[in-house]
Scaffold this motif. Structure first.
Motif, PDB file in Angstrom:
ATOM      1  N   GLU A 229       0.779  -1.262   0.025  1.00  0.00           N
ATOM      2  CA  GLU A 229       0.308  -0.171   0.005  1.00  0.00           C
ATOM      3  C   GLU A 229       0.742   1.508  -0.116  1.00  0.00           C
ATOM      4  O   GLU A 229       0.346   2.178  -1.059  1.00  0.00           O
ATOM      5  CB  GLU A 229      -0.565  -0.492   1.385  1.00  0.00           C
ATOM      6  CG  GLU A 229      -2.215   0.669   0.985  1.00  0.00           C
ATOM      7  CD  GLU A 229      -2.907   1.047   2.849  1.00  0.00           C
ATOM      8  OE1 GLU A 229      -3.411   2.235   2.289  1.00  0.00           O
ATOM      9  OE2 GLU A 229      -2.990   0.259   3.154  1.00  0.00           O
ATOM     10  N   TYR A 286      -4.987   4.680 -13.059  1.00  0.00           N
ATOM     11  CA  TYR A 286      -6.857   4.561 -13.439  1.00  0.00           C
ATOM     12  C   TYR A 286      -6.791   3.783 -11.917  1.00  0.00           C
ATOM     13  O   TYR A 286      -8.503   3.573 -11.718  1.00  0.00           O
ATOM     14  CB  TYR A 286      -6.019   3.370 -14.209  1.00  0.00           C
ATOM     15  CG  TYR A 286      -7.527   2.689 -14.783  1.00  0.00           C
ATOM     16  CD1 TYR A 286      -8.267   2.851 -16.071  1.00  0.00           C
ATOM     17  CD2 TYR A 286      -8.287   1.888 -14.079  1.00  0.00           C
ATOM     18  CE1 TYR A 286      -9.297   2.440 -16.416  1.00  0.00           C
ATOM     19  CE2 TYR A 286      -9.264   0.496 -14.890  1.00  0.00           C
ATOM     20  CZ  TYR A 286     -10.003   1.466 -15.453  1.00  0.00           C
ATOM     21  OH  TYR A 286     -10.819   0.793 -16.290  1.00  0.00           O
ATOM     22  N   GLU A 287      -6.258   3.207 -11.629  1.00  0.00           N
ATOM     23  CA  GLU A 287      -6.530   2.280 -10.427  1.00  0.00           C
ATOM     24  C   GLU A 287      -7.259   3.267  -9.192  1.00  0.00           C
ATOM     25  O   GLU A 287      -8.260   3.625  -8.218  1.00  0.00           O
ATOM     26  CB  GLU A 287      -6.078   1.514  -9.233  1.00  0.00           C
ATOM     27  CG  GLU A 287      -5.953   0.710  -8.509  1.00  0.00           C
ATOM     28  CD  GLU A 287      -4.955   0.288  -7.758  1.00  0.00           C
ATOM     29  OE1 GLU A 287      -5.504  -0.690  -6.295  1.00  0.00           O
ATOM     30  OE2 GLU A 287      -4.036  -0.281  -8.233  1.00  0.00           O
ATOM     31  N   ASN A 290     -10.519   4.590 -10.227  1.00  0.00           N
ATOM     32  CA  ASN A 290     -12.116   3.645 -10.814  1.00  0.00           C
ATOM     33  C   ASN A 290     -12.241   3.125  -9.326  1.00  0.00           C
ATOM     34  O   ASN A 290     -12.748   2.122  -9.714  1.00  0.00           O
ATOM     35  CB  ASN A 290     -11.920   3.377 -11.860  1.00  0.00           C
ATOM     36  CG  ASN A 290     -11.454   4.012 -13.241  1.00  0.00           C
ATOM     37  OD1 ASN A 290     -12.561   4.713 -13.600  1.00  0.00           O
ATOM     38  ND2 ASN A 290     -10.377   3.764 -13.789  1.00  0.00           N
ATOM     39  N   ASN A 291     -11.466   2.596  -8.486  1.00  0.00           N
ATOM     40  CA  ASN A 291     -11.316   1.670  -7.072  1.00  0.00           C
ATOM     41  C   ASN A 291     -11.989   2.577  -6.377  1.00  0.00           C
ATOM     42  O   ASN A 291     -11.961   3.321  -5.699  1.00  0.00           O
ATOM     43  CB  ASN A 291     -10.121   1.879  -6.550  1.00  0.00           C
ATOM     44  CG  ASN A 291     -10.773   0.488  -5.924  1.00  0.00           C
ATOM     45  OD1 ASN A 291     -11.062  -0.224  -5.535  1.00  0.00           O
ATOM     46  ND2 ASN A 291      -8.774  -0.535  -5.606  1.00  0.00           N
ATOM     47  N   GLU A 292     -13.809   2.112  -5.747  1.00  0.00           N
ATOM     48  CA  GLU A 292     -14.446   3.142  -5.467  1.00  0.00           C
ATOM     49  C   GLU A 292     -14.217   2.527  -4.171  1.00  0.00           C
ATOM     50  O   GLU A 292     -14.164   3.237  -3.170  1.00  0.00           O
ATOM     51  CB  GLU A 292     -16.156   1.858  -5.567  1.00  0.00           C
ATOM     52  CG  GLU A 292     -16.699   2.347  -7.114  1.00  0.00           C
ATOM     53  CD  GLU A 292     -17.572   1.647  -7.264  1.00  0.00           C
ATOM     54  OE1 GLU A 292     -17.832   1.543  -6.676  1.00  0.00           O
ATOM     55  OE2 GLU A 292     -18.130   1.906  -8.574  1.00  0.00           O
ATOM     56  N   SER A 293     -13.219   1.897  -3.746  1.00  0.00           N
ATOM     57  CA  SER A 293     -12.874   1.561  -2.339  1.00  0.00           C
ATOM     58  C   SER A 293     -11.707   2.224  -1.403  1.00  0.00           C
ATOM     59  O   SER A 293     -11.835   2.685  -0.996  1.00  0.00           O
ATOM     60  CB  SER A 293     -12.361  -0.259  -2.317  1.00  0.00           C
ATOM     61  OG  SER A 293     -10.892   0.003  -2.400  1.00  0.00           O
ATOM     62  N   LEU A 294     -11.455   2.868  -2.624  1.00  0.00           N
ATOM     63  CA  LEU A 294     -10.481   4.258  -2.222  1.00  0.00           C
ATOM     64  C   LEU A 294     -11.038   6.009  -2.168  1.00  0.00           C
ATOM     65  O   LEU A 294     -11.432   6.242  -2.856  1.00  0.00           O
ATOM     66  CB  LEU A 294      -9.353   4.030  -3.327  1.00  0.00           C
ATOM     67  CG  LEU A 294      -8.197   2.964  -3.484  1.00  0.00           C
ATOM     68  CD1 LEU A 294      -6.951   2.874  -4.993  1.00  0.00           C
ATOM     69  CD2 LEU A 294      -7.599   2.662  -2.297  1.00  0.00           C
ATOM     70  N   LYS A 297      -8.112  10.627  -1.975  1.00  0.00           N
ATOM     71  CA  LYS A 297      -7.652  10.469  -3.586  1.00  0.00           C
ATOM     72  C   LYS A 297      -6.751  10.986  -4.514  1.00  0.00           C
ATOM     73  O   LYS A 297      -5.642  11.143  -4.995  1.00  0.00           O
ATOM     74  CB  LYS A 297      -8.655  10.561  -4.668  1.00  0.00           C
ATOM     75  CG  LYS A 297     -10.148  10.063  -4.303  1.00  0.00           C
ATOM     76  CD  LYS A 297      -9.914   8.338  -5.527  1.00  0.00           C
ATOM     77  CE  LYS A 297     -10.968   8.618  -5.326  1.00  0.00           C
ATOM     78  NZ  LYS A 297     -10.835   6.849  -6.247  1.00  0.00           N
TER      79      LYS A 297
END
Length: 591
Positions: A229, A286-287, A290-294, A297
């Motif tokens: 991470e 991109y992640e 588009n990663n909704e769990s994050l 930002k």
């Protein structure tokens, strides 16, 4: 066979298993001779770390450790008491120990001494003792398999399970700690050992130990997750910083109206649009998008400002380090009003960088920033300058020059800023800013002649006439070659204070003079407005057409020369001789 036995014991007792230890034939012979003299307590790992192992290695140059973990073994036994003969004896430790100590015990090896074991009475009062034969399990075929978990404590005169002591689940239902504290009832020991090997407690502890030996612990897994991470966010911030640097380098605005409550259009700024563009080609961004769990930002305007501030602090640190390495510097200051009408003091330091490797000298000027000036006295300038230099760990006594404008508060010989600084740094001589000084001299010289005043008044009047009306401005491109006309310079107004800016005004008029003359004639003939016709006719007759042409040609040469001198003196490597030579050529042209 000996090499296989050696590798087996090492892989069972070490924290990080070795891939392979290869010994030559001579080394194996020495190992066989020395093996009988090694006490059973010491594992093969401790033997390799002993002086005996040094003899083996010194007699054989073909010992190869093919995994870097073998170098870690010597440091993985920290915390053990090597002053005792058996450092991993259970009697040296508490019931529960730390993870680091577990690693040390596993790396050193189990406590399995082969001695004359003492007798002790069992439950029926019969004297019995521990036997070294319990260390191994004998199969029906006669093969002996070592029980590496079984250990004997000389201090406690008890046998115990090292695996359960280190890794047993003490909260498990039906858990018993007899194999952790140790057993000294030697009656029916084989049955007790066999029963313990089949117990759930021992099986669970053995599986945990296997994971530890393979670095598959929960802590290890957590560390890998944290490290993964951290690498992801490091890559994200690296890209964000690069995008900010790219946009700000070209003086491009970062933000639009995103997040604005007043403006409902919610138009995205250059920063967000650039991030979205790069996300189409970059998997990290991109992640991120588009990663909704994050939920985080790092794309908000607050983060952008914080990153810019951090970059500014780091840049100032690097610049100040370079200045301190140069030792001596000069100060250049001037103040100006910002958009909120607050006076901001700009501070620039000029210094010399010497590269002894390249044998080169470079003159640099570094801008430290704008600083709010609340009062305008000489003492206020002085105190603000001292606080700025002190905040950057720069000593004002290393100042060797001062460059300001000609205002009395700055250049005053009795109580001006330059006099106050010279009282602290006597070698910091004051020099009136060359560009500002040249601007004042030429501006005053131009005001002394009526011809120059009338000429610049006419240039300004022509600009005012066309710029005050859009149709008039459009007539400047009135011809067939319209596309060519609009690519030419547009007329510019006269700046009353900056002489160098007049070069652009005169140059534009010189290039568009024919178009201006055609437009004035066209307006004076066909315009339906009487005042517009009369003003156009007045500009045609003012000082005469040929007089304006001559002044444009003559003064244009002077203004071009002075403009070149202005640009030259504002560079870090200006040469006064070139400026003087250029001015002399201009004077010869007039003759």
């Amino acid at each position: 066979m000996l090499m296989l036995y050696t590798c087996t014991l090492i892989m069972e007792s070490s924290q990080r298993p070795l891939k392979k230890i290869r010994l030559s034939g001579g080394a194996r012979k020495i190992l066989k001779q020395k093996e009988k003299s090694i006490k059973g307590n010491r594992s093969i790992l401790s033997f390799i770390q002993s002086p005996v192992s040094e003899t083996v290695i010194s007699n054989s140059k073909s010992v190869e450790l093919e995994d870097s973990s073998s170098q870690i073994e010597s440091t993985s036994t920290q915390g053990l008491d090597f002053s005792t003969e058996y450092p991993t004896d259970r009697g040296h430790f508490e019931d529960i120990i730390s993870s680091d100590m577990k690693y040390s015990i596993m790396s050193y090896g189990p406590c399995r001494p082969i001695i004359n074991f003492p007798y002790s009475p069992d439950g029926s009062g019969i004297l019995r003792k521990f036997s070294a034969s319990y260390y191994n399990m004998t199969t029906k075929s006669g093969l002996q398999i070592p029980r590496l978990w079984l250990c004997y404590s000389i201090l406690l005169n008890r046998m115990y399970c090292e695996t359960c002591w280190l890794f047993a689940n003490r909260s498990q239902k039906g858990f018993k700690n007899n194999w952790i504290v140790g057993i000294n009832d030697w009656h029916h020991m084989n049955d007790k050992i066999n029963d313990h090997e089949k117990s759930q407690t021992h099986i669970y502890a053995s599986s945990v130990r296997l994971h530890w030996s393979e670095n598959k612990t929960i802590n290890r897994h957590t560390e890998e997750q944290i490290s993964k991470e951290a690498d992801f966010w490091k890559n994200v911030l690296t890209r964000i910083i690069k995008i900010i640097l790219y946009l700000t380098e070209g003086n491009t605005a970062l933000r639009g109206n995103e997040g604005s409550r007043k403006n409902k259009s919610n138009s995205e700024g250059n920063f967000i649009r650039t991030v979205k563009l790069m996300s189409e080609f970059d998997p990290i961004l991109y992640e991120l998008l588009n990663n909704e769990s994050l939920k985080t930002k790092y794309l908000s305007w607050k983060i952008q400002n914080e990153i810019i501030d951090l970059l500014a602090v780091e840049l100032r640190h690097l610049l100040c380090k370079e200045i301190k390495d140069s030792k001596l510097f000069s100060i250049i200051m001037d103040s100006t009003l910002d958009i909120t009408k607050k006076d901001q003091l700009s501070v620039v330091l000029r210094y010399v960088v010497i590269d002894y490797h390249k044998k080169s000298i470079e003159i640099k000027e570094s801008f430290l920033g704008f600083f709010e000036l609340k009062k305008h006295g000489a003492a206020d300038y002085e105190n603000l300058l001292y606080s700025i230099l002190e905040s950057y760990d720069l000593n004002v006594k290393n100042c060797r020059g001062q460059g300001y404008d000609g205002a009395s508060v700055m250049s005053g010989s009795n109580s001006g800023v330059q006099k106050r600084i010279m009282s602290v740094a006597p070698n910091a001589s004051f020099v009136h800013c060359c560009a500002h000084n040249l601007n004042l001299v030429i501006s005053d010289a131009a005001k002394s002649t009526q011809v120059a005043n009338n000429f610049f008044g006419t240039v300004q009047a022509i600009f005012n006439f066309f710029s005050s009306s859009a149709p008039r401005w459009a007539t400047l491109a009135f011809s067939e070659d319209f596309a060519c006309k609009i690519r030419k310079k547009v007329l510019k107004k006269i700046c009353p204070t900056r002489w160098e800016a007049r070069h652009e005004s005169v140059s534009a008029l010189k290039q568009r003079y024919i178009d201006v003359l055609k437009s004035l004639i066209n307006i004076s003939l066909i315009s339906k407005k009487s005042d517009e016709r009369s003003e156009a006719q007045s500009l045609q007759k003012k000082n005469g057409i040929f007089s304006i042409c001559a002044n444009v040609e003559c003064l244009g040469k002077h203004i071009t020369t002075t403009s070149w001198c202005f640009k030259n003196v504002t560079t870090t490597r200006h040469e006064s001789t070139k400026c003087t030579r250029q001015i002399k050529r201009c004077l010869l042209f007039n003759k």
